[in-house]
Design an enzyme around this catalytic site. Structure first.
Site, PDB file in Angstrom:
ATOM      1  N   GLY A  46       0.839  -1.194   0.000  1.00  0.00           N
ATOM      2  CA  GLY A  46       0.000   0.000   0.000  1.00  0.00           C
ATOM      3  C   GLY A  46       0.870   1.238   0.000  1.00  0.00           C
ATOM      4  CD  GLN A  51       3.605   5.652   2.997  1.00  0.00           C
ATOM      5  OE1 GLN A  51       2.618   5.144   2.474  1.00  0.00           O
ATOM      6  NE2 GLN A  51       4.634   4.932   3.403  1.00  0.00           N
ATOM      7  CB  CYS A  92       5.987   1.802   7.395  1.00  0.00           C
ATOM      8  SG  CYS A  92       5.406   3.350   6.674  1.00  0.00           S
ATOM      9  CG  LEU A  93       6.822   1.056   1.182  1.00  0.00           C
ATOM     10  CD1 LEU A  93       6.033   1.451  -0.065  1.00  0.00           C
ATOM     11  CD2 LEU A  93       7.950   0.093   0.817  1.00  0.00           C
ATOM     12  CG  HIS A 134       0.164   0.975   7.645  1.00  0.00           C
ATOM     13  ND1 HIS A 134       1.204   0.464   8.407  1.00  0.00           N
ATOM     14  CD2 HIS A 134       0.753   1.791   6.732  1.00  0.00           C
ATOM     15  CE1 HIS A 134       2.346   0.978   7.972  1.00  0.00           C
ATOM     16  NE2 HIS A 134       2.108   1.782   6.950  1.00  0.00           N
ATOM     17  CD  GLU A 135      -1.029   2.319   3.220  1.00  0.00           C
ATOM     18  OE1 GLU A 135      -0.475   3.425   3.381  1.00  0.00           O
ATOM     19  OE2 GLU A 135      -0.389   1.269   3.093  1.00  0.00           O
ATOM     20  CG  HIS A 138       0.956   6.525   6.155  1.00  0.00           C
ATOM     21  ND1 HIS A 138       2.120   6.946   6.753  1.00  0.00           N
ATOM     22  CD2 HIS A 138       1.186   5.239   5.779  1.00  0.00           C
ATOM     23  CE1 HIS A 138       3.009   5.955   6.749  1.00  0.00           C
ATOM     24  NE2 HIS A 138       2.468   4.901   6.165  1.00  0.00           N
TER      25      HIS A 138
HETATM   26  O1  GNR Z   1       4.324  -2.663   2.238  1.00  0.00           O
HETATM   27  C1  GNR Z   1       3.754  -2.574   3.327  1.00  0.00           C
HETATM   28  N1  GNR Z   1       3.512  -3.697   4.042  1.00  0.00           N
HETATM   29  C2  GNR Z   1       2.735  -3.718   5.186  1.00  0.00           C
HETATM   30  C3  GNR Z   1       2.791  -4.863   5.969  1.00  0.00           C
HETATM   31  C4  GNR Z   1       2.028  -4.957   7.111  1.00  0.00           C
HETATM   32  C5  GNR Z   1       1.217  -3.909   7.473  1.00  0.00           C
HETATM   33  C6  GNR Z   1       1.158  -2.759   6.716  1.00  0.00           C
HETATM   34  C7  GNR Z   1       1.910  -2.663   5.575  1.00  0.00           C
HETATM   35  S1  GNR Z   1       1.807  -1.233   4.592  1.00  0.00           S
HETATM   36  C8  GNR Z   1       3.399  -1.242   3.863  1.00  0.00           C
HETATM   37  C9  GNR Z   1       3.514  -0.152   2.812  1.00  0.00           C
HETATM   38  C10 GNR Z   1       3.379   1.196   3.494  1.00  0.00           C
HETATM   39  O2  GNR Z   1       4.233   1.707   4.147  1.00  0.00           O
HETATM   40  N2  GNR Z   1       2.222   1.793   3.377  1.00  0.00           N
HETATM   41  O3  GNR Z   1       2.017   2.952   4.003  1.00  0.00           O
HETATM   42 NI    NI Z   2       3.328   2.984   5.721  1.00  0.00          NI
END
Ligand code: GNR
Ligand code: NI
Length: 173
Positions: A46, A51, A92-93, A134-135, A138
Site C-alpha cells: 500500500g 508518504q 512501512c516504506l 495503516h494507510e 498516514h
Molecule cells: O508494504 C507494506 N507492508 C505492510 C505490511 C504490514 C502492514 C502494513 C503494511 S503497509 C506497507 C507499505 C506502506 O508503508 N504503506 O504505508
Molecule cells: Ni506505511
C-alpha cells in the site's frame, strides 16, 4: 508515469493531515498512476499520498500475491470495524527495515470514491484490513511506530537518522 520519492521517518511532513480530494479529475488520476508505479517498484502492499508529500486523502493498495489487483481509495471513511483485538507484524516504506506488531481491527468496512469519482464500499479482513487502517493513519499524519513504546521509537528514530546520514555521505539522496 513517474516514480515519486518516499518520505522517510522522522520527516516532519509525514505528520501532515491530508485534505479531502475536492474533484476526481485528471490531476488526481495522474497522481494515482504515479503512486501505483512507486508502490510496485518499492514492493509495498500500500501507499498513502502523505508518504509522497501529496496531502490529499488518497490511497493505493495491492495485497494480491500476483500484484495484479490494484485498489484505489479516495476520501476513505471507515463505516464499521470489528472490535476483537487483532495483531499483525507491520512494516512501512517510510520506516525501512523496521517491523513490529500493532493491534488493529481484524475486519473493516470502508466507504470511498474510485478513480472515476464513484462511491463504493469495500469489506476487508486480515492483511487488507490492516493495510487500510495503516494507510488511513498516514492520511491523519500518523506513522505505525507511534503505536510502539517510547523506548522503541527513540531507537528507531536514531537508526533512521543514522541511515539518512549514511545515504547523504554516500551522495545518494
Ligand atoms: O508494504 C507494506 N507492508 C505492510 C505490511 C504490514 C502492514 C502494513 C503494511 S503497509 C506497507 C507499505 C506502506 O508503508 N504503506 O504505508
Ligand atoms: Ni506505511
Amino acid at each position: 508515469m513517474a516514480l515519486l520519492s518516499i518520505l522517510c521517518y522522522p520527516d516532519e511532513r509525514l505528520h501532515t493531515v491530508a485534505k479531502p480530494v475536492a474533484v476526481v479529475d485528471d490531476r488526481i488520476r495522474r497522481q494515482i498512476d504515479d503512486m501505483f508505479e512507486t508502490m510496485y517498484e518499492a514492493k509495498g502492499v500500500g501507499l498513502a499520498a502523505t508518504q509522497v508529500d501529496f496531502h490529499e486523502r488518497l490511497i493505493v493498495m495491492d495485497v494480491s500475491e500476483e500484484r495484479n489487483e490494484p485498489i484505489v481509495l479516495i476520501n476513505p471513511e471507515i463505516e464499521w470495524a470489528s472490535t476483537e483485538p487483532f495483531e499483525w507484524e507491520e512494516g512501512c516504506l517510510s520506516v525501512p527495515g523496521v517491523y513490529d506488531r500493532v493491534q488493529r481491527a481484524e475486519r473493516v468496512r470502508v466507504r470511498a470514491l474510485d478513480r472515476d469519482g464513484q462511491p463504493f464500499t469495500l469489506e476487508a479482513e486480515g492483511l487488507m484490513a490492516v493495510c487500510i487502517q495503516h494507510e488511513m493513519d498516514h492520511l491523519m499524519g500518523k506513522v505505525f511506530v507511534e503505536y510502539l513504546s517510547l523506548l522503541k521509537r527513540t531507537r528507531i528514530r536514531a537508526k533512521m537518522v543514522k541511515a539518512r546520514r549514511e545515504r547523504e555521505r554516500d551522495g545518494e539522496h
